[in-house]
Write a protein that holds these residues in place. Structure first.
Motif, PDB file in Angstrom:
ATOM      1  N   SER B  28       0.830  -1.202   0.000  1.00 36.99           N
ATOM      2  CA  SER B  28       0.000   0.000   0.000  1.00 36.99           C
ATOM      3  C   SER B  28       0.867   1.255   0.000  1.00 36.99           C
ATOM      4  CB  SER B  28      -0.895   0.008   1.234  1.00 36.99           C
ATOM      5  OG  SER B  28      -0.103  -0.055   2.400  1.00 36.99           O
ATOM      6  N   VAL B  29       0.279   2.317  -0.445  1.00 36.09           N
ATOM      7  CA  VAL B  29       1.025   3.566  -0.582  1.00 36.09           C
ATOM      8  C   VAL B  29       1.588   3.986   0.769  1.00 36.09           C
ATOM      9  CG1 VAL B  29       0.882   5.999  -1.178  1.00 36.09           C
ATOM     10  CG2 VAL B  29      -0.388   4.313  -2.514  1.00 36.09           C
ATOM     11  N   PRO B  30       2.903   4.073   0.853  1.00 37.24           N
ATOM     12  CA  PRO B  30       3.501   4.469   2.133  1.00 37.24           C
ATOM     13  C   PRO B  30       3.351   5.974   2.339  1.00 37.24           C
ATOM     14  CG  PRO B  30       5.205   4.103   0.491  1.00 37.24           C
ATOM     15  CD  PRO B  30       3.909   3.786  -0.172  1.00 37.24           C
ATOM     16  N   PRO B  31       3.349   6.411   3.575  1.00 35.25           N
ATOM     17  CA  PRO B  31       3.209   7.851   3.828  1.00 35.25           C
ATOM     18  C   PRO B  31       4.438   8.640   3.382  1.00 35.25           C
ATOM     19  CG  PRO B  31       3.572   6.668   5.874  1.00 35.25           C
ATOM     20  CD  PRO B  31       3.372   5.639   4.818  1.00 35.25           C
ATOM     21  N   TYR B  32       5.582   8.029   3.552  1.00 31.87           N
ATOM     22  CA  TYR B  32       6.817   8.716   3.199  1.00 31.87           C
ATOM     23  C   TYR B  32       7.754   7.780   2.453  1.00 31.87           C
ATOM     24  CZ  TYR B  32       5.226  11.792   6.993  1.00 31.87           C
ATOM     25  OH  TYR B  32       4.489  12.616   7.784  1.00 31.87           O
ATOM     26  N   LEU B  33       8.467   8.353   1.481  1.00 27.68           N
ATOM     27  CA  LEU B  33       9.532   7.629   0.787  1.00 27.68           C
ATOM     28  C   LEU B  33      10.763   8.508   0.779  1.00 27.68           C
ATOM     29  CD1 LEU B  33       6.742   7.128  -1.276  1.00 27.68           C
ATOM     30  CD2 LEU B  33       8.289   5.284  -1.883  1.00 27.68           C
ATOM     31  N   PHE B  34      11.908   7.871   0.800  1.00 29.54           N
ATOM     32  CA  PHE B  34      13.165   8.598   0.919  1.00 29.54           C
ATOM     33  C   PHE B  34      14.206   8.043  -0.055  1.00 29.54           C
ATOM     34  CE2 PHE B  34      12.238  10.344   5.201  1.00 29.54           C
ATOM     35  CZ  PHE B  34      11.249   9.474   5.627  1.00 29.54           C
ATOM     36  N   TRP B  35      15.129   8.918  -0.410  1.00 31.40           N
ATOM     37  CA  TRP B  35      16.376   8.493  -1.040  1.00 31.40           C
ATOM     38  C   TRP B  35      17.517   9.056  -0.209  1.00 31.40           C
ATOM     39  CZ3 TRP B  35      17.835   5.098  -4.669  1.00 31.40           C
ATOM     40  CH2 TRP B  35      16.880   4.630  -5.577  1.00 31.40           C
ATOM     41  N   SER B  84      31.537  13.281  -9.088  1.00 31.71           N
ATOM     42  CA  SER B  84      31.290  13.362  -7.654  1.00 31.71           C
ATOM     43  C   SER B  84      30.010  12.639  -7.223  1.00 31.71           C
ATOM     44  CB  SER B  84      31.210  14.825  -7.212  1.00 31.71           C
ATOM     45  OG  SER B  84      30.166  15.489  -7.913  1.00 31.71           O
ATOM     46  N   ASP B  85      29.200  12.181  -8.185  1.00 23.75           N
ATOM     47  CA  ASP B  85      27.977  11.453  -7.846  1.00 23.75           C
ATOM     48  C   ASP B  85      28.245   9.981  -7.520  1.00 23.75           C
ATOM     49  OD1 ASP B  85      26.189  13.268 -10.409  1.00 23.75           O
ATOM     50  OD2 ASP B  85      26.331  13.695  -8.257  1.00 23.75           O
ATOM     51  N   ALA B  86      29.463   9.527  -7.744  1.00 20.31           N
ATOM     52  CA  ALA B  86      29.801   8.133  -7.457  1.00 20.31           C
ATOM     53  C   ALA B  86      29.628   7.868  -5.964  1.00 20.31           C
ATOM     54  CB  ALA B  86      31.235   7.847  -7.877  1.00 20.31           C
ATOM     55  N   ALA B  87      28.726   6.957  -5.649  1.00 17.53           N
ATOM     56  CA  ALA B  87      28.361   6.703  -4.257  1.00 17.53           C
ATOM     57  C   ALA B  87      27.381   5.539  -4.233  1.00 17.53           C
ATOM     58  CB  ALA B  87      27.710   7.935  -3.641  1.00 17.53           C
ATOM     59  N   GLU B  88      26.934   5.194  -3.032  1.00 13.08           N
ATOM     60  CA  GLU B  88      25.880   4.191  -2.903  1.00 13.08           C
ATOM     61  C   GLU B  88      24.592   4.910  -2.530  1.00 13.08           C
ATOM     62  OE1 GLU B  88      26.798   0.823  -0.417  1.00 13.08           O
ATOM     63  OE2 GLU B  88      25.276  -0.390  -1.455  1.00 13.08           O
ATOM     64  N   TYR B  89      23.513   4.513  -3.181  1.00 14.53           N
ATOM     65  CA  TYR B  89      22.226   5.169  -3.009  1.00 14.53           C
ATOM     66  C   TYR B  89      21.219   4.168  -2.441  1.00 14.53           C
ATOM     67  CZ  TYR B  89      24.193   8.940  -5.747  1.00 14.53           C
ATOM     68  OH  TYR B  89      24.992   9.975  -6.185  1.00 14.53           O
ATOM     69  N   PHE B  90      20.468   4.636  -1.443  1.00 15.86           N
ATOM     70  CA  PHE B  90      19.490   3.789  -0.772  1.00 15.86           C
ATOM     71  C   PHE B  90      18.106   4.420  -0.861  1.00 15.86           C
ATOM     72  CE2 PHE B  90      22.405   0.904   1.313  1.00 15.86           C
ATOM     73  CZ  PHE B  90      23.571   1.645   1.449  1.00 15.86           C
ATOM     74  N   CYS B  91      17.129   3.583  -1.212  1.00 20.81           N
ATOM     75  CA  CYS B  91      15.729   3.980  -1.191  1.00 20.81           C
ATOM     76  C   CYS B  91      15.125   3.434   0.102  1.00 20.81           C
ATOM     77  CB  CYS B  91      15.030   3.375  -2.414  1.00 20.81           C
ATOM     78  SG  CYS B  91      13.280   3.718  -2.533  1.00 20.81           S
ATOM     79  N   ALA B  92      14.183   4.159   0.689  1.00 23.09           N
ATOM     80  CA  ALA B  92      13.548   3.686   1.923  1.00 23.09           C
ATOM     81  C   ALA B  92      12.096   4.120   1.947  1.00 23.09           C
ATOM     82  CB  ALA B  92      14.285   4.243   3.147  1.00 23.09           C
ATOM     83  N   VAL B  93      11.267   3.295   2.573  1.00 17.90           N
ATOM     84  CA  VAL B  93       9.855   3.641   2.731  1.00 17.90           C
ATOM     85  C   VAL B  93       9.461   3.464   4.183  1.00 17.90           C
ATOM     86  CG1 VAL B  93       9.321   2.989   0.369  1.00 17.90           C
ATOM     87  CG2 VAL B  93       8.998   1.323   2.172  1.00 17.90           C
ATOM     88  N   GLU B  94       8.576   4.327   4.633  1.00 20.42           N
ATOM     89  CA  GLU B  94       8.069   4.210   5.992  1.00 20.42           C
ATOM     90  C   GLU B  94       6.785   3.403   5.924  1.00 20.42           C
ATOM     91  OE1 GLU B  94       8.189   7.660   8.655  1.00 20.42           O
ATOM     92  OE2 GLU B  94       6.121   7.161   9.198  1.00 20.42           O
ATOM     93  N   GLU B  95       6.638   2.453   6.839  1.00 18.63           N
ATOM     94  CA  GLU B  95       5.461   1.605   6.772  1.00 18.63           C
ATOM     95  C   GLU B  95       4.905   1.306   8.154  1.00 18.63           C
ATOM     96  OE1 GLU B  95       5.411  -2.499   6.404  1.00 18.63           O
ATOM     97  OE2 GLU B  95       6.812  -2.676   8.071  1.00 18.63           O
ATOM     98  N   GLY B  96       3.663   0.904   8.158  1.00 20.12           N
ATOM     99  CA  GLY B  96       3.052   0.346   9.349  1.00 20.12           C
ATOM    100  C   GLY B  96       2.758   1.354  10.432  1.00 20.12           C
ATOM    101  N   SER B  97       2.013   0.851  11.399  1.00 19.95           N
ATOM    102  CA  SER B  97       1.598   1.705  12.498  1.00 19.95           C
ATOM    103  C   SER B  97       2.778   2.106  13.374  1.00 19.95           C
ATOM    104  CB  SER B  97       0.544   0.985  13.342  1.00 19.95           C
ATOM    105  OG  SER B  97       1.078  -0.250  13.799  1.00 19.95           O
TER     106      SER B  97
END
Lengths: 115, 113
Positions: B28-35, B84-97
Motif C-alpha cells: 500500500s502507498v507508504p506515507p513517506y519515501l526517501f532516497w 562526484s555522484d559516485a556513491a551508494e544510493y538507498f531507497c527507503a519507505v516508511e510503513e506500518g503503524s
C-alpha cells in the motif's frame, strides 16, 4: 552550526556485555533516529524519538532500547551483546516530522565490534 | 509487510549521462519515501523525501524522484552525472503503524570519465 555528534566513535565489547551509545543532535532539532548498518543486513531502522517520546520503531528485539533527554540528546543501549550486533550504528537528527521543509543530518556513526 | 526493491546493485554511467536509479515498493502507498546517499567512507545524507505534497520531489545535488502510484515506483534521476555522484544510493519507505523505515539493499553508482 555544529553537526550531529556520536560518541564513542569506536567500541570493542565482549559477548554478553551491554553498551550505551550517545547522540547529540543539531541545535533546534527535536527528533533523533537510530540505524544499524552491516554488510549482511544493510541498513536497518532501530527507532526514532521526538520530544522524549519514542515515535517510530523498527523490528529489533527488546535488547535494543533507547531514550531521549529533555535537551534532545539521545542514548541507545544494547544489552546482552551478541556477535551479530557488530555494526556501524548511525544516529540522525531531523526537523519536526511532517513539515514540508524537512531536513535530516546523520552523524559519523559508532563502530561497535563484539568479540 | 512492505518491502523495497532497488533494481541493479551496481549501475555505471558516463559523465554527463542520465542517472536513473530504480526503486519499487511492494504494498500500500507508504506515507513517506526517501532516497539517501552514502559517499565512500562518509556518512549518510538525505537526498530527498516524498510526503504526498507533490509527486515530483526535488532533492539536493540536482537529483529528483517521481512517485508513481500505478507503478509502485519512486525512481531517482539526475539529468547529467558528475564524477562526484559516485556513491551508494538507498531507497527507503516508511510503513506500518510503528513507522518502521524499510531500506532497499542499495545501488552503487559508478561514473566513468
Amino acid at each position: 552550526k555544529a553537526g550531529v555528534t556520536q560518541t564513542p566513535r569506536y567500541l570493542i565489547k565482549t559477548r554478553g556485555q551491554q553498551v550505551t551509545l550517545s547522540c547529540s543532535p543539531i541545535s533546534g532539532h527535536r527528533s533523533v533516529s537510530w540505524y544499524q548498518q552491516t554488510p549482511g543486513q544493510g541498513l536497518q531502522f532501530l527507532f526514532e524519538y521526538f520530544s522524549e517520546t519514542q515515535r517510530n520503531k523498527g523490528n529489533f528485539p527488546g535488547r535494543f532500547s533507547g531514550r531521549q533527554f529533555s535537551n534532545s540528546r539521545s542514548e541507545m543501549n544494547v544489552s546482552t551483546l551478541e556477535l551479530g550486533d557488530s555494526a556501524l550504528y548511525l544516529c540522525a537528527s531531523s526537523s519536526e516530522p511532517g513539515l514540508q521543509y524537512y531536513e535530516q543530518y546523520f552523524g559519523p556513526g559508532t563502530r561497535l565490534t563484539v568479540t | 509487510a512492505q518491502s523495497v526493491t532497488q533494481l541493479g546493485s551496481h549501475v555505471s554511467v558516463s559523465e554527463g549521462a542520465l542517472v536513473l536509479l530504480r526503486c519499487n515498493y511492494s504494498s500500500s502507498v507508504p506515507p513517506y519515501l526517501f532516497w539517501y546517499v552514502q559517499y565512500p567512507n562518509q556518512g549518510l545524507q538525505l537526498l530527498l523525501k516524498y510526503t504526498s505534497a507533490a509527486t515530483l520531489v526535488k532533492g539536493i545535488n540536482g537529483f529528483e524522484a517521481e512517485f508513481k502510484k500505478s507503478e509502485t515506483s519512486f525512481h531517482l534521476t539526475k539529468p547529467s552525472a558528475h564524477m562526484s555522484d559516485a556513491a551508494e544510493y538507498f531507497c527507503a519507505v516508511e510503513e506500518g503503524s510503528q513507522g518502521n523505515l524499510i531500506f532497499g539493499k542499495g545501488t552503487k553508482l559508478s561514473v566513468k570519465p
